[in-house]
Structures are given as structure tokens and as C-alpha cells.
Design a protein around this motif. Structure first.
Motif, PDB file in Angstrom:
ATOM      1  N   HIS A   1       0.832  -1.203   0.000  1.00  0.00           N
ATOM      2  CA  HIS A   1       0.000   0.000   0.000  1.00  0.00           C
ATOM      3  C   HIS A   1       0.868   1.256   0.000  1.00  0.00           C
ATOM      4  O   HIS A   1       0.630   2.204  -0.766  1.00  0.00           O
ATOM      5  CB  HIS A   1      -0.917  -0.007   1.227  1.00  0.00           C
ATOM      6  CG  HIS A   1      -1.623   1.298   1.461  1.00  0.00           C
ATOM      7  ND1 HIS A   1      -2.879   1.576   0.950  1.00  0.00           N
ATOM      8  CD2 HIS A   1      -1.251   2.408   2.150  1.00  0.00           C
ATOM      9  CE1 HIS A   1      -3.241   2.784   1.311  1.00  0.00           C
ATOM     10  NE2 HIS A   1      -2.269   3.324   2.044  1.00  0.00           N
ATOM     11  N   GLU A   2       1.891   1.274   0.853  1.00  0.00           N
ATOM     12  CA  GLU A   2       2.757   2.451   0.935  1.00  0.00           C
ATOM     13  C   GLU A   2       3.535   2.653  -0.362  1.00  0.00           C
ATOM     14  O   GLU A   2       3.713   3.788  -0.820  1.00  0.00           O
ATOM     15  CB  GLU A   2       3.704   2.329   2.120  1.00  0.00           C
ATOM     16  CG  GLU A   2       3.027   2.369   3.484  1.00  0.00           C
ATOM     17  CD  GLU A   2       2.206   3.633   3.700  1.00  0.00           C
ATOM     18  OE1 GLU A   2       2.582   4.693   3.148  1.00  0.00           O
ATOM     19  OE2 GLU A   2       1.182   3.570   4.397  1.00  0.00           O
ATOM     20  N   TYR A   3       3.992   1.574  -0.971  1.00  0.00           N
ATOM     21  CA  TYR A   3       4.659   1.703  -2.266  1.00  0.00           C
ATOM     22  C   TYR A   3       3.678   2.137  -3.345  1.00  0.00           C
ATOM     23  O   TYR A   3       4.062   2.783  -4.323  1.00  0.00           O
ATOM     24  CB  TYR A   3       5.365   0.408  -2.651  1.00  0.00           C
ATOM     25  CG  TYR A   3       6.825   0.410  -2.268  1.00  0.00           C
ATOM     26  CD1 TYR A   3       7.806   0.837  -3.164  1.00  0.00           C
ATOM     27  CD2 TYR A   3       7.220   0.026  -0.996  1.00  0.00           C
ATOM     28  CE1 TYR A   3       9.136   0.870  -2.795  1.00  0.00           C
ATOM     29  CE2 TYR A   3       8.561   0.057  -0.619  1.00  0.00           C
ATOM     30  CZ  TYR A   3       9.516   0.480  -1.534  1.00  0.00           C
ATOM     31  OH  TYR A   3      10.832   0.521  -1.161  1.00  0.00           O
ATOM     32  N   GLY A   4       2.415   1.791  -3.166  1.00  0.00           N
ATOM     33  CA  GLY A   4       1.401   2.273  -4.090  1.00  0.00           C
ATOM     34  C   GLY A   4       1.379   3.793  -4.124  1.00  0.00           C
ATOM     35  O   GLY A   4       1.270   4.408  -5.196  1.00  0.00           O
ATOM     36  N   HIS A   5       1.492   4.422  -2.957  1.00  0.00           N
ATOM     37  CA  HIS A   5       1.544   5.879  -2.901  1.00  0.00           C
ATOM     38  C   HIS A   5       2.730   6.412  -3.697  1.00  0.00           C
ATOM     39  O   HIS A   5       2.620   7.396  -4.434  1.00  0.00           O
ATOM     40  CB  HIS A   5       1.660   6.341  -1.446  1.00  0.00           C
ATOM     41  CG  HIS A   5       0.383   6.286  -0.673  1.00  0.00           C
ATOM     42  ND1 HIS A   5      -0.779   6.880  -1.109  1.00  0.00           N
ATOM     43  CD2 HIS A   5       0.088   5.725   0.535  1.00  0.00           C
ATOM     44  CE1 HIS A   5      -1.743   6.680  -0.213  1.00  0.00           C
ATOM     45  NE2 HIS A   5      -1.244   5.984   0.782  1.00  0.00           N
ATOM     46  N   LEU A   6       3.880   5.753  -3.549  1.00  0.00           N
ATOM     47  CA  LEU A   6       5.084   6.211  -4.251  1.00  0.00           C
ATOM     48  C   LEU A   6       4.954   6.032  -5.756  1.00  0.00           C
ATOM     49  O   LEU A   6       5.241   6.945  -6.536  1.00  0.00           O
ATOM     50  CB  LEU A   6       6.313   5.458  -3.744  1.00  0.00           C
ATOM     51  CG  LEU A   6       6.769   5.754  -2.309  1.00  0.00           C
ATOM     52  CD1 LEU A   6       7.930   4.838  -1.929  1.00  0.00           C
ATOM     53  CD2 LEU A   6       7.181   7.225  -2.163  1.00  0.00           C
ATOM     54  N   VAL A   7       4.533   4.840  -6.181  1.00  0.00           N
ATOM     55  CA  VAL A   7       4.446   4.542  -7.608  1.00  0.00           C
ATOM     56  C   VAL A   7       3.404   5.434  -8.287  1.00  0.00           C
ATOM     57  O   VAL A   7       3.604   5.897  -9.423  1.00  0.00           O
ATOM     58  CB  VAL A   7       4.117   3.053  -7.835  1.00  0.00           C
ATOM     59  CG1 VAL A   7       3.922   2.769  -9.319  1.00  0.00           C
ATOM     60  CG2 VAL A   7       5.225   2.167  -7.276  1.00  0.00           C
ATOM     61  N   LEU A   8       2.306   5.690  -7.595  1.00  0.00           N
ATOM     62  CA  LEU A   8       1.242   6.527  -8.148  1.00  0.00           C
ATOM     63  C   LEU A   8       1.510   8.025  -7.968  1.00  0.00           C
ATOM     64  O   LEU A   8       0.649   8.842  -8.310  1.00  0.00           O
ATOM     65  CB  LEU A   8      -0.094   6.158  -7.489  1.00  0.00           C
ATOM     66  CG  LEU A   8      -0.578   4.719  -7.740  1.00  0.00           C
ATOM     67  CD1 LEU A   8      -1.812   4.407  -6.896  1.00  0.00           C
ATOM     68  CD2 LEU A   8      -0.867   4.489  -9.216  1.00  0.00           C
TER      69      LEU A   8
ATOM     70  N   PHE B   1      -3.976  -0.770  -5.699  1.00  0.00           N
ATOM     71  CA  PHE B   1      -2.654  -1.011  -6.266  1.00  0.00           C
ATOM     72  C   PHE B   1      -1.893  -1.999  -5.392  1.00  0.00           C
ATOM     73  O   PHE B   1      -1.284  -2.955  -5.881  1.00  0.00           O
ATOM     74  CB  PHE B   1      -1.882   0.307  -6.357  1.00  0.00           C
ATOM     75  CG  PHE B   1      -0.582   0.201  -7.104  1.00  0.00           C
ATOM     76  CD1 PHE B   1      -0.522   0.471  -8.459  1.00  0.00           C
ATOM     77  CD2 PHE B   1       0.581  -0.173  -6.447  1.00  0.00           C
ATOM     78  CE1 PHE B   1       0.684   0.369  -9.145  1.00  0.00           C
ATOM     79  CE2 PHE B   1       1.786  -0.288  -7.120  1.00  0.00           C
ATOM     80  CZ  PHE B   1       1.843  -0.012  -8.473  1.00  0.00           C
ATOM     81  N   GLY B   2      -1.948  -1.778  -4.077  1.00  0.00           N
ATOM     82  CA  GLY B   2      -1.281  -2.682  -3.146  1.00  0.00           C
ATOM     83  C   GLY B   2      -1.836  -4.084  -3.214  1.00  0.00           C
ATOM     84  O   GLY B   2      -1.103  -5.068  -3.100  1.00  0.00           O
ATOM     85  N   ALA B   3      -3.153  -4.193  -3.420  1.00  0.00           N
ATOM     86  CA  ALA B   3      -3.780  -5.514  -3.515  1.00  0.00           C
ATOM     87  C   ALA B   3      -3.230  -6.300  -4.694  1.00  0.00           C
ATOM     88  O   ALA B   3      -3.049  -7.524  -4.611  1.00  0.00           O
ATOM     89  CB  ALA B   3      -5.292  -5.358  -3.629  1.00  0.00           C
ATOM     90  N   GLN B   4      -2.937  -5.619  -5.808  1.00  0.00           N
ATOM     91  CA  GLN B   4      -2.359  -6.307  -6.971  1.00  0.00           C
ATOM     92  C   GLN B   4      -0.948  -6.808  -6.664  1.00  0.00           C
ATOM     93  O   GLN B   4      -0.565  -7.905  -7.089  1.00  0.00           O
ATOM     94  CB  GLN B   4      -2.316  -5.354  -8.165  1.00  0.00           C
ATOM     95  CG  GLN B   4      -3.679  -4.937  -8.674  1.00  0.00           C
ATOM     96  CD  GLN B   4      -3.587  -4.019  -9.881  1.00  0.00           C
ATOM     97  OE1 GLN B   4      -3.485  -4.489 -11.017  1.00  0.00           O
ATOM     98  NE2 GLN B   4      -3.612  -2.727  -9.650  1.00  0.00           N
ATOM     99  N   LEU B   5      -0.185  -6.020  -5.912  1.00  0.00           N
ATOM    100  CA  LEU B   5       1.154  -6.459  -5.523  1.00  0.00           C
ATOM    101  C   LEU B   5       1.070  -7.657  -4.583  1.00  0.00           C
ATOM    102  O   LEU B   5       1.846  -8.607  -4.696  1.00  0.00           O
ATOM    103  CB  LEU B   5       1.922  -5.324  -4.839  1.00  0.00           C
ATOM    104  CG  LEU B   5       2.068  -4.001  -5.589  1.00  0.00           C
ATOM    105  CD1 LEU B   5       3.024  -3.075  -4.844  1.00  0.00           C
ATOM    106  CD2 LEU B   5       2.537  -4.229  -7.006  1.00  0.00           C
TER     107      LEU B   5
END
Length: 255
Positions: free
Chosen positions: A69-76, A122-126
């Protein structure tokens, strides 16, 4: 706790290689804290803070979802979007959020909450790509209440569950054969500074991670521009009421 920290670092290495061509994200393990967040510092480097009390009792699914989830923030690119939204609404501190008119607060809150839901999916896909259950992983959100920047936790989990069948698992097969998952504990530990007492601003960018204890007063310095955290808003509100607003308390959270 050591196992949890190792898992966070392995996930961070994997995501850095998968999304950022191996450019390292600085990981800050924060003692006696439940704060979790990502931000971009003044040098343009990505940072991830993990309150050790937050992950203490998490199972594997939950820990993977949290970091994803936190990486989702970065990637997005949510840190940049957050700054744009804050500038649009004249937000400098959390106190300013509460001073918005009802209409502005509603619109501001909608924009901020949308980013949380985007990072969740996004995190759920990861999580799926790593062989974990996203609904089980997001289960720790069930106790989270709605705030200006966060949708209610039950709603977030419900949206993940409703969209689970349409989620496309992220393919990590080409990322150096899951490099992070193959790292030995010794290799990961070699990147971890067990204790760090110098100002956060002075952390060597070549160090992958450090264990820190953030100051509770203005004596220290917080390096981030934008902080995404689950409990920072509550703490900031308390700080405002106490008329004590040291610099690092003034960062905006999203979770």
C-alpha cells in the motif's frame, strides 16, 4: 520483531528493483511508534517510515499489504499530488484542514480519500503477485475510523473484497528472479543500522535502513515533506489543542 523488519527490507528491495530500477528507498524503522508513511525528501529520494509498534503483531499477509500500500503511494506519485492539492486548498498544517469551509473540506477530503483507495487497490495487486491474500492482508484496516484524509477502514476492505475478482496480480517474475526474496537474512541485516541517534537529515543516502527514535519536541528534525500515516492526524490534533506545534508534527498524513 527482527523477522518483521527483515521482511520489510526484503519487500522494499523487491519493489525498488521492480518499480524504480533498483534506486533504494530509505527505510526508517521508528521505535515506540505506530506511524507508517512515505514521502519524497528535498533531494527527491523516496522514504518509507515504519513504526515498529504498528507491525509488531501483524501476520505475513498484513505486513505485505501494508508495505505494498505504501509503495502504491510512491508509484502513483501521491506525494506530489498531495502537495498540489494542499497548495490548491491553502493547507500548510493539519490545523488548516479543520479550518476549511464545509464545502471545501468535503471536496478536499474526497481527493485525499481517493488516493487512499487507489493505493489500496494497487497494493492488492502487488499482494496477489506475491502469493498473499489481499483481503486478509487489509484486515488490520477494519479498526480504522474515517478521517478527513482516510475512508473508513471497513469501506476500504469492502472495496478490495468487491474488486478482488477483477484484480490483476502484478508479475514479479522478471524482477531479478524475485531478488529480494532470495536475499539471506545476513545480507539484509548488513544494510540495517541497528541504532541511529544523529539527526535524520544526516542519514547517508547509501544506507538502506536505520532504526530511529523520532524526537517528541522541536529539538530534532524531520526530513519529509509529506507523510502518509494512519494515526498522525489524531496526534496532530492533540498537538494543536496543546498549542505545541514542533516542526515534525506539522507534516500531513494519509495512510
Amino acid at each position: 520483531m527482527a523477522n518483521h523488519s527483515l521482511e520489510v527490507l526484503k519487500l522494499s528491495v523487491l519493489f525498488d528493483n521492480h518499480f524504480f530500477n533498483g534506486v533504494p528507498t530509505q527505510v526508517h524503522f521508528i521505535q515506540n511508534s505506530t506511524m507508517v508513511g512515505t514521502w519524497i525528501d528535498e533531494q527527491g529520494a523516496a522514504n518509507l517510515s515504519i513504526g515498529l509498534d504498528r507491525i509488531k503483531f501483524m501476520n505475513s499477509d498484513q505486513l505485505v499489504f501494508l508495505i505494498a500500500h505504501e509503495y502504491g503511494h510512491l508509484v502513483l506519485k501521491h506525494p506530489d499530488k498531495t502537495i498540489e492539492i494542499q497548495q490548491q486548498y491553502g493547507i500548510v498544517s493539519t490545523f488548516d484542514e479543520f479550518m476549511l469551509s464545509p464545502d471545501m473540506k468535503r471536496d478536499y477530503s474526497r481527493l485525499m480519500r481517493e488516493m487512499e483507495l487507489q493505493a489500496d487497490l494497487f497494493g492488492a495487486q502487488l499482494v496477489l503477485g506475491l502469493g498473499h491474500d489481499p483481503v486478509s492482508g487489509a484486515s488490520f484496516l477494519l479498526g480504522e475510523t474515517k478521517s478527513i484524509q482516510h475512508p473508513e477502514g471497513t469501506l476500504r476492505v469492502a472495496k478490495i473484497k468487491a474488486g478482488e475478482q477483477s484484480l490483476v496480480a502484478e508479475d514479479f517474475s522478471g524482477t531479478f528472479n524475485n531478488l529480494a526474496m532470495q536475499l539471506s537474512d545476513a545480507e539484509v541485516l548488513a544494510a540495517l543500522v541497528p541504532s541511529y541517534t544523529q539527526p535524520i537529515d544526516s542519514i547517508d543516502s547509501t544506507v538502506k535502513a536505520a532504526v530511529e527514535s523520532w524526537p517528541a519536541s522541536g529539538a530534532g528534525s524531520y526530513a519529509g515533506d509529506t507523510l502518509y500515516g494512519f494515526e498522525v492526524s489524531v496526534l496532530l490534533t492533540i498537538a494543536v489543542l496543546a498549542c505545541a506545534m514542533p516542526r515534525w508534527w506539522r507534516k500531513t498524513s494519509v495512510g
